[in-house]
Design a protein around this motif. Structure first.
Motif, PDB file in Angstrom:
ATOM      1  N   UNK A 237      81.954 116.158 -15.351  1.00  0.00           N
ATOM      2  CA  UNK A 237      82.737 114.860 -16.276  1.00  0.00           C
ATOM      3  C   UNK A 237      81.511 114.483 -17.109  1.00  0.00           C
ATOM      4  N   UNK A 238      81.684 114.559 -18.147  1.00  0.00           N
ATOM      5  CA  UNK A 238      81.024 114.508 -19.291  1.00  0.00           C
ATOM      6  C   UNK A 238      79.809 115.642 -19.584  1.00  0.00           C
ATOM      7  N   UNK A 239      80.871 117.015 -19.077  1.00  0.00           N
ATOM      8  CA  UNK A 239      79.846 117.871 -18.706  1.00  0.00           C
ATOM      9  C   UNK A 239      78.741 118.526 -17.543  1.00  0.00           C
ATOM     10  N   UNK A 240      78.390 116.630 -16.809  1.00  0.00           N
ATOM     11  CA  UNK A 240      78.024 117.109 -15.334  1.00  0.00           C
ATOM     12  C   UNK A 240      78.186 117.148 -14.189  1.00  0.00           C
ATOM     13  N   UNK A 280      85.149 111.782  -1.037  1.00  0.00           N
ATOM     14  CA  UNK A 280      83.743 111.326  -1.431  1.00  0.00           C
ATOM     15  C   UNK A 280      83.055 112.185  -2.835  1.00  0.00           C
ATOM     16  N   UNK A 281      82.282 111.861  -2.773  1.00  0.00           N
ATOM     17  CA  UNK A 281      82.073 112.191  -4.440  1.00  0.00           C
ATOM     18  C   UNK A 281      80.443 112.529  -4.628  1.00  0.00           C
ATOM     19  N   UNK A 282      79.677 113.283  -4.967  1.00  0.00           N
ATOM     20  CA  UNK A 282      78.963 113.460  -4.952  1.00  0.00           C
ATOM     21  C   UNK A 282      77.945 113.920  -6.002  1.00  0.00           C
ATOM     22  N   UNK A 283      77.495 113.062  -7.172  1.00  0.00           N
ATOM     23  CA  UNK A 283      76.882 113.152  -8.397  1.00  0.00           C
ATOM     24  C   UNK A 283      75.262 114.341  -7.935  1.00  0.00           C
ATOM     25  N   UNK A 284      75.004 115.529  -9.912  1.00  0.00           N
ATOM     26  CA  UNK A 284      73.914 115.482  -8.926  1.00  0.00           C
ATOM     27  C   UNK A 284      72.998 114.885  -8.425  1.00  0.00           C
ATOM     28  N   UNK A 300      84.187 105.078 -16.425  1.00  0.00           N
ATOM     29  CA  UNK A 300      85.044 105.713 -16.017  1.00  0.00           C
ATOM     30  C   UNK A 300      85.738 105.441 -17.309  1.00  0.00           C
ATOM     31  N   UNK A 301      86.355 105.824 -18.738  1.00  0.00           N
ATOM     32  CA  UNK A 301      87.248 104.985 -19.139  1.00  0.00           C
ATOM     33  C   UNK A 301      88.370 105.318 -19.251  1.00  0.00           C
ATOM     34  N   UNK A 302      89.811 104.610 -19.492  1.00  0.00           N
ATOM     35  CA  UNK A 302      91.011 105.098 -19.599  1.00  0.00           C
ATOM     36  C   UNK A 302      91.034 106.923 -20.279  1.00  0.00           C
ATOM     37  N   UNK A 303      91.883 107.458 -19.651  1.00  0.00           N
ATOM     38  CA  UNK A 303      92.477 108.333 -20.614  1.00  0.00           C
ATOM     39  C   UNK A 303      90.655 109.490 -20.126  1.00  0.00           C
ATOM     40  N   UNK A 304      90.391 109.117 -19.440  1.00  0.00           N
ATOM     41  CA  UNK A 304      89.288 110.114 -18.710  1.00  0.00           C
ATOM     42  C   UNK A 304      90.013 111.886 -18.267  1.00  0.00           C
TER      43      UNK A 304
END
Length: 307
Positions: A237-240, A280-284, A300-304
């Motif tokens: 997501x956005x390079x992350x 579940x989601x785990x960001x860095x 999270x913008x529409x269309x992401x």
């Protein structure tokens, strides 16, 4: 029968426990050397080494399975047979020839399908409905020895590699002891594996766990579950990098592949067919959390689109 057991990870523990509780004499265990773990990089014994020590069983930790000192000690112990489960090192002819009845390997697939290091993961990811466990006589070729026994196990709709492997480890332990009993009794014969139907299961890489949203929801679901708990499915997501737990396919086709839509109670992502709901989601650098909680703290913008 006097035996030496070889194994390393937690997956091998049910077999060790079953063998200790059987009529056979576990004279020693062979396992991988202590490994560095955690932030302090301190040395820790393998699960098998730790449990064997608790049971008062001799533990052998050769750096290499062809180490002369290890082979000499193995010959001194004089096992009639050596059962092996997920040991993690290749055994060559000098070691294979020590026990009279050879080495009996418990492998977590219905051979000849999924020979190799990650049979459970690859079976789930391939969409198999059934897998199993096999006990076979170890040879120098990869998981190609003659078979002494096989069980089958249905892959459930919610199975991850972790839950399926846990079931197979316990069912396989009983199969291993049963095969060993029959070897001692002399009333079993190994059967050569068929030459057709051979597939291979190489160890999963980080790239294998990168979710491909251009695939159908069924395949995305299987990919994520096959990579759970390790190496862990992930997306960008956005390079992350963001790690993902198992997803739930829906019957709705509302989003483009990879397009993410965050609602108050759920987060959906599009695939080549129907949408899936994230679990579940785990960001860095953070702990796993419910996808809806993650979305509330993320822009999270529409269309992401997840990559």
């Amino acid at each position: 029968m006097r035996i030496v057991f070889a194994g390393t990870p937690e997956t091998a523990l049910p077999s060790l426990e079953a063998l200790v509780g059987s009529r056979h004499d576990v004279a020693a265990v062979v396992t991988r050397p202590d490994a560095r773990q955690g932030r302090g990089r301190t040395l820790h014994p393998s699960p098998i080494a730790a449990r064997a020590a608790e049971l008062g069983i001799e533990v052998l930790k050769p750096e290499r399975a062809d180490d002369p000192a290890f082979l000499d000690r193995l010959r001194e112990i004089g096992p009639a047979c050596c059962p092996i489960v997920a040991y993690g090192a290749l055994l060559k002819r000098d070691a294979l020839d020590v026990p009279e009845y050879g080495w009996l390997n418990l492998h977590f697939s219905a051979l000849p399908a999924w020979r190799g290091a990650a049979p459970v993961q690859r079976s789930i990811m391939a969409g198999d409905e059934v897998t199993g466990a096999t006990v076979f006589s170890l040879v120098e070729a990869l998981d190609a020895g003659p078979v002494l026994g096989t069980i089958t196990e249905r892959i459930r709709d919610d199975d991850t590699a972790g839950t399926l492997l846990e079931r197979l480890a316990h069912e396989g332990a009983r199969l291993l002891v049963d095969a060993l009993d029959h070897v001692e009794d002399g009333d079993i014969a190994a059967v050569a594996q068929p030459e057709d139907g051979v597939t291979y299961a190489p160890k999963l890489t980080t790239d294998d766990a990168h979710v491909d949203w251009s695939r159908p929801a069924f395949a995305v679901d299987r990919q994520v579950r096959g990579c759970t708990p390790a190496p862990g499915a992930w997306t960008l997501l956005d390079g992350q990098r963001v790690k993902l737990g198992p997803v739930t396919p829906t019957t709705d086709d509302t989003l483009r592949p990879g397009e993410v839509q965050a609602g108050r109670r759920e987060v959906r992502v599009g695939t080549a067919t129907t949408d899936v709901v994230l679990g579940t989601v785990q960001p860095t650098g953070k702990r796993p959390m419910a996808a809806a909680d993650w979305a509330r703290g993320t822009t999270i913008e529409p269309g992401t689109v997840l990559a």
